[in-house]
Design a protein around this motif. Structure first.
Motif, PDB file in Angstrom:
ATOM      1  N   VAL A 302     -27.123 -51.226 -17.329  1.00  0.00           N
ATOM      2  CA  VAL A 302     -27.775 -52.488 -16.969  1.00  0.00           C
ATOM      3  C   VAL A 302     -28.751 -52.789 -18.100  1.00  0.00           C
ATOM      4  N   ALA A 303     -28.580 -53.962 -18.742  1.00  0.00           N
ATOM      5  CA  ALA A 303     -29.332 -54.239 -19.973  1.00  0.00           C
ATOM      6  C   ALA A 303     -30.722 -54.790 -19.659  1.00  0.00           C
ATOM      7  N   PRO A 304     -31.735 -54.344 -20.408  1.00  0.00           N
ATOM      8  CA  PRO A 304     -33.076 -54.913 -20.255  1.00  0.00           C
ATOM      9  C   PRO A 304     -33.172 -56.287 -20.925  1.00  0.00           C
ATOM     10  N   GLN A 305     -34.359 -56.878 -20.821  1.00  0.00           N
ATOM     11  CA  GLN A 305     -34.619 -58.248 -21.276  1.00  0.00           C
ATOM     12  C   GLN A 305     -34.181 -58.521 -22.712  1.00  0.00           C
ATOM     13  N   LEU A 622     -20.967 -56.240 -24.630  1.00  0.00           N
ATOM     14  CA  LEU A 622     -22.172 -56.808 -24.024  1.00  0.00           C
ATOM     15  C   LEU A 622     -21.746 -58.075 -23.297  1.00  0.00           C
ATOM     16  N   HIS A 623     -22.081 -58.182 -22.009  1.00  0.00           N
ATOM     17  CA  HIS A 623     -21.595 -59.327 -21.232  1.00  0.00           C
ATOM     18  C   HIS A 623     -22.523 -59.594 -20.057  1.00  0.00           C
ATOM     19  N   THR A 624     -22.354 -60.772 -19.468  1.00  0.00           N
ATOM     20  CA  THR A 624     -23.056 -61.107 -18.230  1.00  0.00           C
ATOM     21  C   THR A 624     -22.028 -61.012 -17.108  1.00  0.00           C
ATOM     22  N   THR A 625     -22.357 -60.273 -16.052  1.00  0.00           N
ATOM     23  CA  THR A 625     -21.398 -60.155 -14.945  1.00  0.00           C
ATOM     24  C   THR A 625     -21.363 -61.471 -14.170  1.00  0.00           C
ATOM     25  N   GLU A 629     -25.872 -60.503 -13.986  1.00  0.00           N
ATOM     26  CA  GLU A 629     -26.569 -59.327 -14.517  1.00  0.00           C
ATOM     27  C   GLU A 629     -26.062 -59.058 -15.929  1.00  0.00           C
ATOM     28  N   ARG A 630     -26.970 -58.803 -16.882  1.00  0.00           N
ATOM     29  CA  ARG A 630     -26.549 -58.505 -18.252  1.00  0.00           C
ATOM     30  C   ARG A 630     -26.189 -57.018 -18.299  1.00  0.00           C
TER      31      ARG A 630
END
Length: 918
Positions: A302-305, A622-625, A629-630
């Motif tokens: 789960v990627a941070p900001q 790297l993607h947005t679900t 959620e990144r």
């Protein structure tokens, strides 16, 4: 009947058809794979002979050759822990002399070897914190016995289809390569495969081998996350190398009492983040040995900001629907509206931000403003724009609506959509203008434009003309028809990619639709082209196929605004990328939407000598679900290195190599033409056989055989099958749209589906073993009969066969099939009443019908193949003495036979042998 090809004994178990024939009845063979009839067992139906027993004939253990699942000839039997269960290649190990790699004699399969193999999979003694290791200046090369070379003769021991079910040669790593002894430490083959499971240390050695070094990457193995669970690391503690930006993985080394880690890609020493050993949910110290990113090669962070350029985008679907005369009369408009309406609950919407929009297209653009559910009016408003040069948005605000807020009114709109255009006589289709208008509408947010069309875009921007010319098919000029006809499509696709807009094409025309031009849009935006030639909703099978596929398409959990990057050990470089995306920089592939049903191929170059015993490659998406959620999906693959040609050949993966050359052949077709692409494939096989003969088989082969390693035995067959595939075949009968759609499949299908598309599966049903078509007692999965080689020599005139290339299924009914078989399977008294062509098998109340239907359905099961796919193949019933066009089409699947302009497998092998010995 033609003599069976493939070096198998004649199919004795078939016996004579019940109604009598000149040949004497033979009793079934007991012994070679045919089970003895159980005493007091249930009576067999006489489909193929009076004294006939299921499980013999084509479905015995293929003429005494081992079927998949034993031990590789000279490959050491790998312990099953790592998921590699090595089956037998079709040769007798006693007659084979393995070629030992030059740096050590073959190791006997004893205790020391088992220890080595456990070490190779990281199965060493468990320890929670690895001891600090001194920095070695030049790593010593551990003496690990890699896969041995196992030569076979392709001529005296013909290809057996069971060889396509074998896994690739195992990856044998030195002991202690991974930090912890985890069976999940190395990437499973369904997500990432290398063409070489032992990597040459120098570019010159790779060049000498003539083999390609490439990765086949399929980051997702299912359309839905729940069906393919990957460990997710929620704590947002992401440890990456400061220099090369690789993610921490099972192959790093800990130093300084575990406070620092050395990158396995570039050797830089990095600090371990403070929170790395802290469990944030339980608020207490955590055991590092349990961290997923150190035990699993396949994880999702789960990627941070800092991984976000802007807030995560919502899921947006903009439907561009052709409402011209063709689309209304063939039922596309009605079926599309009904399928979207019935699939609204399946569209991912966990964060309740998903938005939908609709534009209808004929000679004008029709926008629809759909009110919110709580507003006074539920009536959708239609706004028509007929200026196609500069299409403007009449009211920018209300054209993209939130599914959760307008759910009921979207349904009202979809129910009325069909009526709005039911009396149209408009034959124009301004799809280019609609695409530009749709782009304006969703570019600020990004999302998917889904085009559904039955017409050639013939007016406004990107207008195309009918350019197919029957006289050109099969000539050198045919290649020009496979190029894009209008530059609008490529330049517009690049624009879309920059704005995070992806395009998917669903094409249904009964006439020429220029798939070659239209498929450009999905190619550069991470989309896909779905082609339904001659589709008509009046045929139930057509309507059902599209409805099922489109509903699965809408439910698929795509990734948004995604990028893919592949990193590797110093000395290796990602050179060329193949697949549907836009190459934004030398090593970054951009995907406005990341699909779940495609694979990508990356060619790897060796820039400098590799000194390490193991190299690693890491792909990160790297993607947005769909629910905002990144995330970062990371796959890590470790491979041993070698300095000998024998190791490289012994560890080459024939299916990954075929996948790489499938992408190369499509590229060559689009740049130079079909003939150069076919010639390049043939030249490559010859080059590989010559290299093997010269460098590894001592230059001469006694008895004039054709030597090749056991693990590459299927490669010449796969190359021949590729040359005969619809996309590349030499023929004056293949419509350009069909060919262009096939080229799209050859360059996007995940590996298991691609291999099946190139070399289809054929099953003999009239004599399938008792356990085929029924659930397995342990797994509950339906068992398929053994596959049969694709040769007419395998077909008996009274047989029933299923041929399936993953896109189309044929049920072949022999000309002498007995009426009992016809009645049991099709529910009609005799063959003369059998309906041929596209259909669904009837449900007839008998056990055999249930089993045949179970086999047809199981053959379509993508999940069992470890891939995500929404395709539901049409089933065509073909009578051997029936409709000639249908019969000829089915026979093009028999790639081992001779066709009008192509060789049989036997002739192909003969011609290769002549060229190799020259």
């Amino acid at each position: 009947m033609a003599a069976p090809q493939g070096g198998f004994p004649p199919q004795e178990g078939y016996g004579q058809p019940v109604y009598g024939s000149p040949e004497p009845t033979q009793s079934p063979v007991q012994g070679q794979g045919a089970p003895a009839p159980a005493a007091g067992g249930k009576k067999k139906r006489a489909y193929a002979g009076e004294a006939f027993d299921f499980g013999s004939g084509a479905n015995a253990a293929l003429g005494g050759q081992p079927t998949a699942g034993g031990a590789y000839g000279a490959y050491p039997q790998q312990p099953q822990v790592a998921g590699y269960q090595q089956p037998a290649y079709g040769a007798d190990p006693n007659q084979m002399q393995p070629v030992a790699p030059s740096y050590g004699a073959p190791v006997a399969a004893d205790v020391s070897q088992m220890t080595q193999q456990f070490g190779g999979m990281g199965m060493s003694e468990p320890h929670h914190m690895p001891p600090p290791q001194p920095v070695a200046q030049a790593p010593m090369r551990p003496q690990v016995q890699l896969n041995q070379l196992y030569p076979t003769d392709l001529r005296s021991q013909p290809f057996n289809v069971a060889e396509l079910d074998y896994p690739p040669p195992p990856i044998i790593l030195p002991p202690g390569t991974s930090v912890y002894p985890s069976p999940e430490a190395n990437c499973p083959t369904k997500y990432m495969r290398s063409t070489l499971n032992a990597v040459p240390t120098t570019s010159s050695l790779l060049k000498k081998s003539k083999l390609p070094f490439a990765l086949v990457i399929q980051p997702y193995a299912s359309l839905h996350d729940a069906e393919d669970p990957i460990p997710v690391i929620p704590d947002q503690v992401i440890s990456r190398c400061r220099r090369c930006r690789s993610y921490i993985n099972p192959f790093v080394t800990f130093l300084d009492h575990g406070h620092r880690w050395r990158c396995n890609m570039c050797n830089l020493t990095n600090d371990v983040p403070q929170a790395f050993d802290w469990d944030s949910t339980l608020q207490k110290p955590a055991d590092r040995a349990l961290r997923a990113d150190l035990n699993h090669s396949m994880v999702e962070f789960v990627a941070p900001q800092e991984y976000m350029v802007r807030p995560p985008q919502p899921l947006v679907y903009l439907f561009l629907i052709d409402v011209s005369y063709a689309s209304v009369t063939n039922g596309l408009l009605a079926t599309t509206a009904r399928t979207i309406q019935e699939s609204l609950d399946r569209i991912p919407n966990a964060d309740r931000r998903t938005r939908l929009g609709f534009i209808a297209v004929d000679s004008s653009l029709h926008y629809f403003s759909i009110p919110r559910d709580e507003s006074e009016s539920s009536e959708p408003r239609m706004l028509v724009v007929s200026d196609l040069d500069e299409p403007f948005l009449p009211i920018p605000g209300d054209l993209l609506v939130t599914l959760s807020e307008c759910r009921e009114n979207i349904e009202v709109f979809l129910r009325k959509l069909q009526e709005m255009f039911q009396n149209t006589q408009n034959n124009s289709c301004a799809m280019g203008a609609a695409l530009r208008a749709g782009y304006k509408l969703i570019a600020p947010v990004g999302g998917k434009m889904t085009v559904l069309s039955s017409s050639l875009p013939n007016t406004g921007h990107g207008a195309l003309t009918m350019r197919e010319d029957k006289k050109v098919l099969g000539t050198n000029k045919e290649s020009s028809l496979l190029q894009t006809a209008n530059s609008f499509y490529k330049s517009f696709a690049v624009e879309c990619s920059k704005a995070q807009v992806s395009v998917d094409m669903f094409l249904f025309s009964s006439q020429y639709q220029d798939v070659a031009s239209l498929s450009c849009l999905p190619r550069y935006t991470g989309g896909q082209t779905y082609f339904y030639p001659g589709w008509n909703a009046a045929r139930t099978e057509d309507a059902m196929k599209f409805a099922r596929e489109f509903s699965d398409y809408l439910s698929s959990e795509i990734g948004l605004e995604a990028v893919l990057r592949v990193r590797a050990t110093t000395g290796l470089r990602m050179n060329t990328f193949y697949g549907n995306f836009f190459n934004r920089s030398s090593d970054l592939c951009a995907f406005p939407a990341f699909p779940r049903d495609q694979a990508y191929v990356v060619e790897v170059a060796i820039d400098e000598t590799v000194t390490k015993p193991v190299v690693c490659m890491q792909a990160a998406v790297l993607h947005t679900t769909c629910n905002g959620e990144r995330r970062i999906r990371v796959l890590t693959l470790a491979l041993p290195t070698t300095q000998t040609l024998a190791d490289i050949y012994a560890s080459a993966d024939q299916q990954a190599i075929a996948t790489f050359f499938s992408h190369k052949a499509v590229e060559r077709t689009l740049s130079s033409g079909l003939e150069p692409a076919r010639e390049a494939l043939q030249a490559k096989v010859v080059e590989l056989l010559q290299t093997y003969r010269k460098e590894l088989a001592g230059g001469s082969v006694s008895g004039g055989g054709l030597q090749f390693p056991a693990n590459l035995r299927a490669l010449p067959v796969l190359f021949l099958a590729m040359i005969k595939n619809l996309g590349l075949r030499k023929s004056a009968q293949i419509p350009t749209d069909m060919r262009s759609a096939a080229l799209c499949l050859l360059s996007t299908l995940p590996l298991p589906l691609l291999i099946q598309y190139i070399y289809p599966r054929m099953y003999s049903l009239h004599d399938m073993p008792d356990n085929a078509g029924v659930p397995d007692s342990q797994t509950g999965e339906i068992l398929l009969p053994p596959a049969v080689n694709l040769s007419s020599g395998r077909l008996v005139p009274y047989g029933l066969y299923l041929i399936d290339d993953g896109q189309t299924q044929f049920l072949w009914v022999g000309r002498d099939a007995v009426s009992q078989l016809i009645e049991d399977v099709f529910g009609v008294p005799d063959k003369s009443q059998l309906r041929v062509g596209k259909q669904t098998l009837p449900d007839v109340e008998n056990e055999f019908n249930q089993r045949v239907r179970a086999v047809v359905e199981k053959s379509r099961d993508h999940r069992a193949k470890g891939v995500g796919s929404m395709i539901v193949p049409h089933l065509y019933v073909v009578r051997e003495d029936g409709e000639p066009g249908l019969r000829l089409w089915a026979q093009t699947m028999l790639v081992e036979d001779r066709a009008d302009q192509s060789l049989s497998l036997d002739q192909w092998m003969g011609s290769l042998q002549e060229k190799v010995v020259q």
